[in-house]
Every structure is written in structure tokens, then in C-alpha cells.
Design an enzyme around this catalytic site. Structure first.
Site, PDB file in Angstrom:
ATOM      1  CE  LYS A 209       9.977 -38.696  -5.457  1.00  0.00           C
ATOM      2  NZ  LYS A 209      10.417 -39.033  -6.807  1.00  0.00           N
ATOM      3  CD  GLU A 215      19.599 -26.796  -1.156  1.00  0.00           C
ATOM      4  OE1 GLU A 215      19.087 -27.843  -0.683  1.00  0.00           O
ATOM      5  OE2 GLU A 215      20.524 -26.806  -1.989  1.00  0.00           O
ATOM      6  N   GLY A 270      11.005 -35.658  -9.501  1.00  0.00           N
ATOM      7  CA  GLY A 270      10.934 -34.240  -9.131  1.00  0.00           C
ATOM      8  C   GLY A 270      10.687 -33.332 -10.327  1.00  0.00           C
ATOM      9  NE  ARG A 271      15.155 -35.127 -14.573  1.00  0.00           N
ATOM     10  CZ  ARG A 271      15.682 -35.943 -13.670  1.00  0.00           C
ATOM     11  NH1 ARG A 271      15.703 -35.595 -12.406  1.00  0.00           N
ATOM     12  NH2 ARG A 271      16.176 -37.115 -14.027  1.00  0.00           N
ATOM     13  CD  GLU A 356      17.981 -32.948 -11.686  1.00  0.00           C
ATOM     14  OE1 GLU A 356      16.822 -32.542 -11.833  1.00  0.00           O
ATOM     15  OE2 GLU A 356      18.558 -32.900 -10.584  1.00  0.00           O
ATOM     16  CG  HIS A 387      18.027  -5.792 -28.493  1.00  0.00           C
ATOM     17  ND1 HIS A 387      18.169  -4.669 -29.278  1.00  0.00           N
ATOM     18  CD2 HIS A 387      16.793  -6.289 -28.766  1.00  0.00           C
ATOM     19  CE1 HIS A 387      17.049  -4.470 -29.973  1.00  0.00           C
ATOM     20  NE2 HIS A 387      16.204  -5.449 -29.679  1.00  0.00           N
ATOM     21  CE  LYS A 515      21.061 -33.200  -3.521  1.00  0.00           C
ATOM     22  NZ  LYS A 515      19.939 -34.125  -3.468  1.00  0.00           N
TER      23      LYS A 515
HETATM   24  C1  G6Q Z   1      14.426 -33.435  -9.807  1.00  0.00           C
HETATM   25  C2  G6Q Z   1      15.470 -33.569  -8.826  1.00  0.00           C
HETATM   26  C3  G6Q Z   1      15.624 -32.415  -7.875  1.00  0.00           C
HETATM   27  C4  G6Q Z   1      14.600 -32.393  -6.736  1.00  0.00           C
HETATM   28  C5  G6Q Z   1      15.076 -31.397  -5.686  1.00  0.00           C
HETATM   29  C6  G6Q Z   1      14.106 -31.239  -4.558  1.00  0.00           C
HETATM   30  O1  G6Q Z   1      14.132 -34.267 -10.623  1.00  0.00           O
HETATM   31  O2  G6Q Z   1      15.359 -34.780  -8.175  1.00  0.00           O
HETATM   32  O3  G6Q Z   1      15.583 -31.172  -8.529  1.00  0.00           O
HETATM   33  O4  G6Q Z   1      13.349 -32.072  -7.208  1.00  0.00           O
HETATM   34  O5  G6Q Z   1      16.327 -31.802  -5.197  1.00  0.00           O
HETATM   35  O6  G6Q Z   1      13.892 -32.446  -3.901  1.00  0.00           O
HETATM   36  P1  G6Q Z   1      12.745 -32.588  -2.858  1.00  0.00           P
HETATM   37  O7  G6Q Z   1      11.455 -32.375  -3.547  1.00  0.00           O
HETATM   38  O8  G6Q Z   1      12.873 -33.973  -2.285  1.00  0.00           O
HETATM   39  O9  G6Q Z   1      12.985 -31.528  -1.814  1.00  0.00           O
END
Ligand code: G6Q
Length: 548
Positions: A209, A215, A270-271, A356, A387, A515
Site C-alpha cells: 500500500k 521487508e 491493509g488487513r 491487529e 492429535h 519498526k
Molecule cells: C494491515 C497492516 C499491515 C500492512 C503491512 C504491509 O492492516 O497495516 O499488515 O498491511 O505492514 O504494508 P504495506 O502494504 O504498506 O507494505
């Protein structure tokens, strides 16, 4: 949207506390004995899904009190505010409109007075066109080969949804396409995938986003280097790298042509983003129609959430039961048990969605919450879990509600397997509820030939206390449509709980601190001057530096 009264001070919460006191540990079995229609009364259908919530420690009055709590906390108004595009994510000053991404009604959805639907439809159209071109072989790599492998590079919300969904829908995926998901900064993750694919037939999706996530940017940079090292030129990158982002500038700066970028908007968290361009891997794997069927399923659940009365509303009921156990039974965790191997990543997906969103200890107004909020979400597919950790679910010291999830129709031809799978799923919810009494254990042991002290010594170990609650969710099948409805169900459940607990489900400030510190420590590990640290942190940095 703004419950300012502390939760425990509300009329409904007090009434629920009294109800809990009065009903105590009354066995669920007695509720079934008292009401032959309990299963019909405590089950609900919506968007093609069926929820049996009769194996819960709740009666008609308890449910009425819980829906009263939802009303008192303003769930209906909050729902209208979300669907109406209000800026309900108050700490980020954003609207929350993942529901617009699957709005199949043709009705406009406005944010700041302008309709977002034309842009939503435009991106969806481009995603579908691109997916179909890759699937039918019109989109080819730089040497003319058809694409065989798709590598999604993203993390968190830009990874978990598409990874979970592509696994769930493997039975209807394109036979030529193998889907890979790289999220971890650990080079092992990328290296393992690059070891399996060929540059000439691989398509990378860089999904972020913000397009700043360390990462994702690190993995994408290494993947690009690997691609170029395989003999391709800079001009070939366009055939093999596409981006999913809200940040066109950063995409261009990374070297991906913005013509190959699929956009979304700040009102998509994001989620909550698998319905947006973040779902591109899903569209590639199951095609335009499959992706749209997933949106249709989610939209059907949105309609159910908006239209069904609270008493017959699946996300509301699931949310309220969760609040009931968390608030009045001390349940600190909830287990997700999909009886479907294809849903193996669902617990991880729901961990992010729930924890989250609602893992917060201050209200929307910054006041400390006065009840526990989100429980720990965890789980594994059944029957594997049986199990392993089911021992604790049956005989451990905590009351852990379980969500059983199963598809009635298998997507394979092994009918006997599916019968056994469903039998186990149904058996576990029964076993958790009915348990096994000392008298039953004694009878069982004595018919096996034991008697006296030897028998008595075993009794306490073999007793199951029972009265442990569960929900059972039945999907007709594991199709894109059912999956869409299932995920939307949990999204709305989380929303309902956030309104009751009074927290903002749509920010995630709690992921920031680590972070920030990691950025400083990374510079120190790279040889920069050592910063101020406590003894432990300094010792660990020294050990890491010594090993490098
Ligand atoms: C989700 C969070 C988080 C996010 C990641 C990736 O709700 O905000 O999991 O999706 O940190 O972020 P980017 O899409 O900006 O790389």
C-alpha cells in the site's frame, strides 16, 4: 460511533453481569433438554452460510441482553457510518470502505462527496483484463514463454489475504499457474521461491500500500536483481514486474512502469484489502469470474449484515458471543478449527484481522478500556489439531470457545475422506459440550475389566468436564463465493466487537515501535555507531555484530 460511557457502566452490561451470576455454570445439555427446538432457534443462515450457535452457554434471555448491549453501544449507527463513508478511522482520519470494493449493487458510495465506485470498477476491470491475458497466454515473458509462476511479494495485509485465498481455492486455480508468496525479510523465504522458478516464465507482483515497507522493498529489490542476473535487460522488467499500491510515485521510483500498477485507496485498510488490487494474485489464479464470485459472496454477507435484524444477524451474533465469553467467562483465547486443509492459512489470516484490529487497550477517545478486549486467536485445521492441542480444549483449565468451520461438499473425489472429516468435526463440538462424567468413566472402565483402586485412580484423568462452547459454520462448498462470504462474516464480527469495546478497529499503532527501533539497530549492525541501549539489547547487538 462514539460510545462515551464506559462499557461496564452501561445498563446492558450490568444486566448481563447479573444474568451470568444467575445462570452460573448451567450445562448446555440442559438447555437442549429444555428446548427441543434449540438447534432451529439458535442457528442462522446468511449469504449461503449456516451458523449453528446452539452449543453456546447462552439462552433466549442472554441473547436478548446481548443484542440490547449492541443497541446500547450503537452498533446499528456505527454500521451505517461505515457503509456511509464516514471517517470512522478517527486516529488516521480515514473512511473505512472495504465494503465499496465488493459493492455489486450499482449504488454509489461517497467519500467526501464523491462517488468512489467508478474508480473501483475501473481497477477491477483492469485486474480482470490482466488476469485473463496472463491466464490465456496472451501476456508472455520477455522470451515469449507463457507465465507459469506468480510470486507475490508483500507482507501483512498485502500477503495474508491472497495467500490464504489462493490456498483455499487451489481446487479451482489455473492448472498452469503456481502461486508463491514471499513476505519475510528472512532471505530464506525469497531464496526458497527463487530456487523453484525461472526468470523467463515468472511474474512478480510487488504489493505494498505504501511502497515503503522494508521487508517488501528489500525482497522486491533482490528479486529484480535475480531477474536481471538471469540474462534479461532493464526493458524486460515491464513484462515480469507489476505493482499493487496507493503510491504511484514510489512505484515509478522503484522502476516499475505505472502502466503496470494496480491502484487502491487510503480508505482500504491493509488487513481489509484482499477485495482490492491486493487480490490480484487471486484474480490471476481463479480468473476474473472467480474473483468476482468472491466479491459477490462478500457483498451478500454485507447485505445480510446491513439488513438482518440484530437477533438474526450472523456477524452480530458471532461478535456478541465473543464479547460474552471474553467479558464474563475470562476466555482469553478463541480457537479457529477449519475442518478443511485448504483453509490451513485461515487461522493466521484471522489472527491479523482480529488481533491487529481489536488488540487495543484504549478506546477511540483515548481512555483506558474497562474490560478485556480481543482474545488471542489461534488454530490449525482439523483433524490435525485433534492429535495435538485438542487435549487442552477438552481438559485444560481455560474455557476456550472454538469456531468449527467446514464445507459440506468436498472439492475432491474422495467421498469417504470427506465423511470422516465431517464426522470428526461434528463429534468434537459434541464432545466439548457433553463431556464425560465420572459415572460414565466408571462404567466404561468396569466394562473393560477394571475394578477397585486401579479403576478409581484413573477416573479423574478420564473425566471430561464438558460444557465447553463452540460455533459451527457450514459452507456449502469451498468456492470463491463461499470464501468471500466467510471472510466478510469475520470482518463484520470484528467490527461489531470493536464498537462494543469502544476501540478503533482500523488503526494499528502497536506495530510501529518495533519498526522504529529495528531501523536504528539495523544501522548499528551495519557498522554504525552504537546507540543507547539497555544491557540485554546491547548484549544481543554485540553478539550479532560479532557473528557478521
Ligand atoms: C494491515 C497492516 C499491515 C500492512 C503491512 C504491509 O492492516 O497495516 O499488515 O498491511 O505492514 O504494508 P504495506 O502494504 O504498506 O507494505
Amino acid at each position: 460511533m462514539n460510545p462515551s460511557v464506559p462499557l461496564t457502566q452501561t445498563t446492558a452490561w450490568r444486566a448481563l453481569a447479573a444474568h451470568r451470576e444467575e445462570t452460573g455454570d448451567r450445562p448446555m445439555s440442559s438447555l437442549f433438554a429444555a428446548d427441543p427446538a434449540r438447534f432451529e432457534r439458535f442457528s442462522v443462515r446468511g449469504a449461503g452460510l449456516f451458523l449453528d450457535y446452539s452449543k453456546n452457554r447462552i439462552d433466549e434471555r442472554g441473547l436478548a441482553l446481548l443484542t440490547g448491549l449492541a443497541r446500547e453501544r450503537g452498533v446499528e449507527a456505527a454500521r451505517a457510518a461505515m457503509f456511509g463513508g464516514e471517517r470512522i478511522n478517527n486516529t488516521e482520519d480515514r473512511a473505512v470502505l472495504h465494503v465499496a470494493l465488493r459493492n455489486r449493487s450499482g449504488a454509489p458510495v461517497e467519500v467526501n462527496g464523491s462517488d468512489v465506485m467508478p474508480a473501483v470498477r475501473e481497477v477491477l476491470q483492469r485486474m480482470g483484463d490482466f488476469a485473463e491475458a496472463v491466464r490465456d497466454g496472451r501476456w508472455r515473458g520477455h522470451t515469449g514463454e507463457a507465465i507459469t509462476d506468480i510470486v507475490n511479494i508483500g507482507i501483512g495485509g498485502s500477503d495474508l489475504g491472497p495467500a490464504m485465498a489462493c490456498q483455499a481455492l487451489a481446487a479451482c486455480g489455473h492448472p498452469r499457474l503456481t502461486m508463491h508468496f514471499v513476505s519475510n525479510i528472512d532471505g530464506d523465504h525469497l531464496a526458497a521461491v527463487l530456487g523453484k522458478v525461472k526468470p523467463a516464465s515468472t511474474l512478480f507482483i510487488v504489493a505494498s500500500k505504501t511502497f515503503t515497507t522494508i521487508e517488501t522493498m528489500t525482497n522486491a529489490t533482490s528479486a529484480r536483481r535475480w531477474f536481471l542476473a538471469g540474462g534479461a535487460g532493464e526493458a524486460d522488467v515491464a513484462k515480469h514486474f507489476v505493482a499493487v499500491s496507493t503510491n504511484a510515485e514510489r512505484v515509478a521510483a522503484f522502476g516499475i512502469d505505472t502502466a503496470n500498477m494496480f491502484g487502491f485507496w487510503d480508505w482500504v485498510g491493509g488487513r481489509y484489502s484482499m477485495w482490492s488490487a491486493v487480490g490480484l494474485p487471486i484474480a490471476l489464479f481463479v480468473g476474473r469470474d472467480g474473483f468476482e464470485a468472491m466479491l459477490d459472496g462478500a457483498h451478500a454477507m454485507d447485505r445480510h449484515f446491513v439488513e438482518a435484524p440484530l437477533e438474526r444477524n450472523m456477524p452480530v451474533i458471532l461478535g456478541l458471543l465473543g464479547v460474552w465469553y471474553r467479558g464474563f467467562f475470562g476466555s482469553a483465547s478463541v480457537s479457529i478449527a477449519p475442518y478443511a486443509q485448504a483453509l490451513a492459512r485461515l487461522p493466521a489470516y484471522l489472527q491479523q484481522l482480529e488481533m491487529e484490529s481489536n488488540g487495543k487497550s484504549v478506546t477511540r477517545h483515548g481512555q483506558p478500556v474497562d474490560t478485556p478486549t480481543c482474545p488471542v486467536i489461534w488454530g490449525e485445521p482439523g483433524t490435525n489439531g485433534q492429535h495435538a492441542f485438542f487435549q487442552l480444549l477438552h481438559q485444560g483449565t481455560d474455557l476456550i470457545p472454538v469456531d468449527f468451520i467446514a464445507a459440506l461438499k468436498a472439492s475432491h473425489g474422495l467421498a469417504d475422506h470427506h465423511r470422516l472429516l465431517l464426522a470428526n468435526c461434528i463429534a468434537q463440538s459434541k464432545a466439548l459440550m457433553v463431556g464425560k462424567s465420572a459415572a460414565e468413566v466408571r462404567a466404561e472402565l468396569s466394562s473393560a475389566g477394571l475394578a477397585g483402586e486401579a479403576l478409581e485412580a484413573l477416573v479423574p484423568h478420564r473425566v471430561f468436564p464438558g460444557n465447553r462452547p463452540s460455533n459451527t459454520l457450514l459452507l456449502p462448498d469451498l468456492s470463491p463465493r463461499s470464501l468471500g462470504a466467510l471472510v466478510a462474516l469475520y470482518e463484520h464480527k470484528v467490527f461489531v466487537q470493536s464498537v462494543i469495546w469502544g476501540v478503533n478497529a482500523f488503526d494499528q499503532w502497536g506495530v510501529e515501535l518495533g519498526k522504529q527501533i529495528a531501523t536504528r539497530i539495523a544501522a548499528e549492525l551495519a557498522g554504525g555507531p552504537a546507540g543507547e541501549h539497555d544491557g540485554s539489547t546491547l548484549g544481543l547487538i554485540t553478539a550479532a555484530r560479532a557473528a557478521s
